[in-house]
Scaffold this motif. Structure first.
Motif, PDB file in Angstrom:
ATOM      1  N   ALA A  26      34.994  38.655  32.654  1.00 45.29           N
ATOM      2  CA  ALA A  26      34.773  39.017  34.055  1.00 45.29           C
ATOM      3  C   ALA A  26      35.338  40.398  34.320  1.00 45.29           C
ATOM      4  CB  ALA A  26      35.443  37.993  34.965  1.00 45.29           C
ATOM      5  N   GLU A  27      34.535  41.239  34.966  1.00 44.22           N
ATOM      6  CA  GLU A  27      34.995  42.557  35.402  1.00 44.22           C
ATOM      7  C   GLU A  27      35.086  42.521  36.922  1.00 44.22           C
ATOM      8  OE1 GLU A  27      32.567  45.687  33.792  1.00 44.22           O
ATOM      9  OE2 GLU A  27      32.558  44.741  31.806  1.00 44.22           O
ATOM     10  N   LEU A  28      36.300  42.601  37.422  1.00 44.55           N
ATOM     11  CA  LEU A  28      36.537  42.381  38.847  1.00 44.55           C
ATOM     12  C   LEU A  28      37.001  43.655  39.549  1.00 44.55           C
ATOM     13  CD1 LEU A  28      38.380  38.939  38.428  1.00 44.55           C
ATOM     14  CD2 LEU A  28      35.931  39.354  38.763  1.00 44.55           C
ATOM     15  N   LYS A  29      36.911  43.639  40.898  1.00 38.95           N
ATOM     16  CA  LYS A  29      37.265  44.831  41.685  1.00 38.95           C
ATOM     17  C   LYS A  29      38.382  44.521  42.660  1.00 38.95           C
ATOM     18  CE  LYS A  29      32.986  45.624  43.208  1.00 38.95           C
ATOM     19  NZ  LYS A  29      31.711  46.242  43.637  1.00 38.95           N
ATOM     20  N   LEU A  30      39.336  45.447  42.752  1.00 36.41           N
ATOM     21  CA  LEU A  30      40.404  45.365  43.747  1.00 36.41           C
ATOM     22  C   LEU A  30      40.325  46.613  44.621  1.00 36.41           C
ATOM     23  CD1 LEU A  30      44.169  44.544  43.101  1.00 36.41           C
ATOM     24  CD2 LEU A  30      43.475  46.268  44.721  1.00 36.41           C
ATOM     25  N   ALA A  31      40.369  46.432  45.943  1.00 37.76           N
ATOM     26  CA  ALA A  31      40.313  47.576  46.862  1.00 37.76           C
ATOM     27  C   ALA A  31      41.542  47.589  47.758  1.00 37.76           C
ATOM     28  CB  ALA A  31      39.058  47.497  47.727  1.00 37.76           C
ATOM     29  N   HIS A  32      42.008  48.803  48.101  1.00 35.75           N
ATOM     30  CA  HIS A  32      43.085  48.940  49.089  1.00 35.75           C
ATOM     31  C   HIS A  32      42.951  50.302  49.774  1.00 35.75           C
ATOM     32  CE1 HIS A  32      45.685  51.668  46.650  1.00 35.75           C
ATOM     33  NE2 HIS A  32      45.206  51.005  45.615  1.00 35.75           N
ATOM     34  N   ILE A  33      43.779  50.527  50.802  1.00 39.59           N
ATOM     35  CA  ILE A  33      43.597  51.735  51.615  1.00 39.59           C
ATOM     36  C   ILE A  33      44.650  52.810  51.342  1.00 39.59           C
ATOM     37  CG2 ILE A  33      42.475  50.444  53.479  1.00 39.59           C
ATOM     38  CD1 ILE A  33      45.195  50.727  55.044  1.00 39.59           C
ATOM     39  N   THR A  55      45.121  37.580  30.042  1.00 43.73           N
ATOM     40  CA  THR A  55      43.841  36.945  29.685  1.00 43.73           C
ATOM     41  C   THR A  55      43.283  37.513  28.377  1.00 43.73           C
ATOM     42  OG1 THR A  55      42.538  38.561  30.933  1.00 43.73           O
ATOM     43  CG2 THR A  55      43.257  36.581  32.131  1.00 43.73           C
ATOM     44  N   ASP A  56      44.120  38.244  27.637  1.00 46.08           N
ATOM     45  CA  ASP A  56      43.671  38.872  26.392  1.00 46.08           C
ATOM     46  C   ASP A  56      42.419  39.713  26.585  1.00 46.08           C
ATOM     47  OD1 ASP A  56      45.744  37.667  25.116  1.00 46.08           O
ATOM     48  OD2 ASP A  56      44.589  36.010  24.290  1.00 46.08           O
ATOM     49  N   GLY A  57      42.329  40.377  27.739  1.00 50.00           N
ATOM     50  CA  GLY A  57      41.211  41.281  27.998  1.00 50.00           C
ATOM     51  C   GLY A  57      39.929  40.603  28.450  1.00 50.00           C
ATOM     52  N   HIS A  58      39.963  39.295  28.627  1.00 49.65           N
ATOM     53  CA  HIS A  58      38.748  38.594  29.076  1.00 49.65           C
ATOM     54  C   HIS A  58      38.485  38.797  30.564  1.00 49.65           C
ATOM     55  CE1 HIS A  58      37.488  36.179  25.501  1.00 49.65           C
ATOM     56  NE2 HIS A  58      38.666  36.647  25.098  1.00 49.65           N
ATOM     57  N   VAL A  59      39.537  39.115  31.313  1.00 49.43           N
ATOM     58  CA  VAL A  59      39.367  39.450  32.726  1.00 49.43           C
ATOM     59  C   VAL A  59      39.955  40.844  32.929  1.00 49.43           C
ATOM     60  CG1 VAL A  59      39.869  38.810  35.124  1.00 49.43           C
ATOM     61  CG2 VAL A  59      39.590  37.015  33.390  1.00 49.43           C
ATOM     62  N   THR A  60      39.154  41.758  33.448  1.00 54.04           N
ATOM     63  CA  THR A  60      39.649  43.103  33.745  1.00 54.04           C
ATOM     64  C   THR A  60      39.448  43.394  35.230  1.00 54.04           C
ATOM     65  OG1 THR A  60      37.508  44.064  33.145  1.00 54.04           O
ATOM     66  CG2 THR A  60      39.206  44.021  31.419  1.00 54.04           C
ATOM     67  N   VAL A  61      40.352  44.212  35.763  1.00 56.57           N
ATOM     68  CA  VAL A  61      40.308  44.543  37.187  1.00 56.57           C
ATOM     69  C   VAL A  61      40.251  46.064  37.340  1.00 56.57           C
ATOM     70  CG1 VAL A  61      41.540  44.393  39.400  1.00 56.57           C
ATOM     71  CG2 VAL A  61      41.679  42.483  37.767  1.00 56.57           C
ATOM     72  N   SER A  62      39.219  46.542  38.025  1.00 53.90           N
ATOM     73  CA  SER A  62      39.133  47.975  38.366  1.00 53.90           C
ATOM     74  C   SER A  62      39.670  48.168  39.767  1.00 53.90           C
ATOM     75  CB  SER A  62      37.680  48.453  38.333  1.00 53.90           C
ATOM     76  OG  SER A  62      37.151  48.251  37.042  1.00 53.90           O
ATOM     77  N   ILE A  84      33.770  42.054  46.836  1.00 52.21           N
ATOM     78  CA  ILE A  84      35.000  42.622  46.278  1.00 52.21           C
ATOM     79  C   ILE A  84      35.865  41.408  45.947  1.00 52.21           C
ATOM     80  CG2 ILE A  84      37.084  43.980  46.777  1.00 52.21           C
ATOM     81  CD1 ILE A  84      35.440  45.722  48.646  1.00 52.21           C
ATOM     82  N   ASP A  85      36.560  41.456  44.804  1.00 53.34           N
ATOM     83  CA  ASP A  85      37.285  40.267  44.343  1.00 53.34           C
ATOM     84  C   ASP A  85      38.697  40.153  44.887  1.00 53.34           C
ATOM     85  OD1 ASP A  85      35.170  39.382  42.331  1.00 53.34           O
ATOM     86  OD2 ASP A  85      35.532  41.479  41.763  1.00 53.34           O
ATOM     87  N   PHE A  86      39.373  41.314  45.016  1.00 53.93           N
ATOM     88  CA  PHE A  86      40.764  41.313  45.474  1.00 53.93           C
ATOM     89  C   PHE A  86      40.985  42.447  46.478  1.00 53.93           C
ATOM     90  CE2 PHE A  86      40.814  40.041  40.941  1.00 53.93           C
ATOM     91  CZ  PHE A  86      41.320  38.749  41.063  1.00 53.93           C
ATOM     92  N   ALA A  87      41.944  42.243  47.368  1.00 54.49           N
ATOM     93  CA  ALA A  87      42.315  43.297  48.317  1.00 54.49           C
ATOM     94  C   ALA A  87      43.812  43.278  48.533  1.00 54.49           C
ATOM     95  CB  ALA A  87      41.615  43.074  49.649  1.00 54.49           C
ATOM     96  N   ILE A  88      44.387  44.460  48.735  1.00 55.96           N
ATOM     97  CA  ILE A  88      45.765  44.561  49.205  1.00 55.96           C
ATOM     98  C   ILE A  88      45.705  45.149  50.609  1.00 55.96           C
ATOM     99  CG2 ILE A  88      47.950  45.796  48.951  1.00 55.96           C
ATOM    100  CD1 ILE A  88      47.652  45.586  45.941  1.00 55.96           C
ATOM    101  N   ILE A  89      46.017  44.302  51.597  1.00 53.84           N
ATOM    102  CA  ILE A  89      46.034  44.752  53.000  1.00 53.84           C
ATOM    103  C   ILE A  89      47.118  43.966  53.744  1.00 53.84           C
ATOM    104  CG2 ILE A  89      43.599  45.465  53.098  1.00 53.84           C
ATOM    105  CD1 ILE A  89      43.011  42.834  54.586  1.00 53.84           C
ATOM    106  N   GLY A  90      47.240  44.230  55.039  1.00 53.66           N
ATOM    107  CA  GLY A  90      48.208  43.514  55.859  1.00 53.66           C
ATOM    108  C   GLY A  90      47.678  42.159  56.314  1.00 53.66           C
TER     109      GLY A  90
END
Length: 322
Positions: A26-33, A55-62, A84-90
């Protein structure tokens, strides 16, 4: 890179690939501001590194920093639908659909930043993260320190409520901030952030309140003299995951991701503490006068009614965290 590092760090998830089937990727995305060099920005990269390792490289996050994929609302909406898979926000966006999570922005919730970190890691907060999913397509998987909010003024030192009378203080246009500063005795003035510097310079407003990082980055020290340690709101942020993303993962990888989130959160706490200590020295070097002696107890009592908006059982649980 040491291929045994996933085991070496005690995570013991190097068997994850074997268990979950080697064909899962899985190639996943993380966004923040925030900028890349902000503690949140560095923490996002640390989370991506930990996920890859566990995950031994089986899951990567951009990671997409600095509002590349939108503002907090747009990012959170995208996490809810799974684009979008992940976010860092308030907590402001999730609180629109699940009010109780907004308690983490309430005034004087913690005695100090270390106490806030203990609250953020408590069962009370993680049970809210579980409950989030009943209201929206996302859940919190980690929470961390962002920065205490300080008051700044140009001409008037403030040490207690009596000094706040008649002071025109800019706040974000959110009910909780308006209620808090009004309760503290100020004239709370909602205003777009982009207008704050000029308004301070021209004397349209007497002061503003923000975490130290924001005060330093926006050079408010050039137009304000007093840095007042009210710490009225102890700011925190969280790492959110799309429910859709988590549900699509084999369980071992989901566990690895949630472990990575907890570890990255603790890592951000340390960076955020360091950054805050650096900023306060920097602002003092730039000529700001720091007022440490603030009657927080009086401000705490004046703002206590804000907790009436939240589930009282939850308030008690959070207050019980030592």
């Amino acid at each position: 890179k040491n291929p045994g590092s996933a085991v070496a760090d005690g995570a013991g998830t190097s068997g994850a690939a074997a268990e979950a089937g080697n064909d899962y990727h899985a190639e996943l995305k993380l966004a923040h501001i925030m900028p890349i060099d902000h503690p949140n920005g560095m923490g996002a990269e640390e989370f991506a590194r930990l996920v890859k390792e566990k995950t031994d490289g089986h899951v990567t996050v951009s990671v997409f920093p600095a509002s590349q994929l939108g503002n907090e609302k747009e990012i959170f909406d995208a996490v809810e639908i799974g684009s979008i898979d992940f976010a860092i926000i308030g907590f402001g966006e999730p609180a629109k659909k699940y009010q109780d999570i907004g308690i983490l922005d309430a005034p004087y919730i913690a005695d100090d930043r270390e106490h806030l970190v203990r609250i953020l890691n408590s069962d009370a907060v993680y049970s809210m993260f579980d409950e989030m999913e009943e209201h929206m397509g996302a859940r919190g998987i980690g929470a961390f320190y962002y920065g205490a909010r300080y008051l700044t003024t140009k001409d008037k030192p403030v040490s207690g409520p009596e000094d706040m009378k008649g002071l025109n203080i800019r706040v974000p246009d959110q009910k909780l901030y308006i209620d808090t500063l009004t309760a503290m005795g100020a004239v709370a003035t909602p205003m777009a952030f982009s207008e704050v510097f000029l308004s301070l310079q021209q004397g349209v407003i007497d002061g503003q309140e923000n975490p130290l990082a924001t005060i330093a980055a926006n050079k408010f020290d050039q137009v304000q003299h007093y840095l007042i340690k009210t710490e009225h709101i102890m700011g925190a942020n969280a790492l959110y995951a799309s429910t859709k993303t988590l549900e699509s993962m084999p369980e071992t990888y989901r566990t690895a991701v949630t472990e990575a989130a907890r570890e990255a959160s603790a890592w951000i706490d340390d960076k955020a503490f360091e950054a805050e200590d650096t900023y306060i020295r920097q602002l003092e070097d730039n000529g700001m006068e720091i007022i440490d002696d603030v009657d927080k107890e009086a401000f705490r009592e004046m703002t206590a009614f804000i907790y009436d908006d939240f589930d009282q059982e939850l308030v008690d649980k959070i207050r019980a965290v030592e």
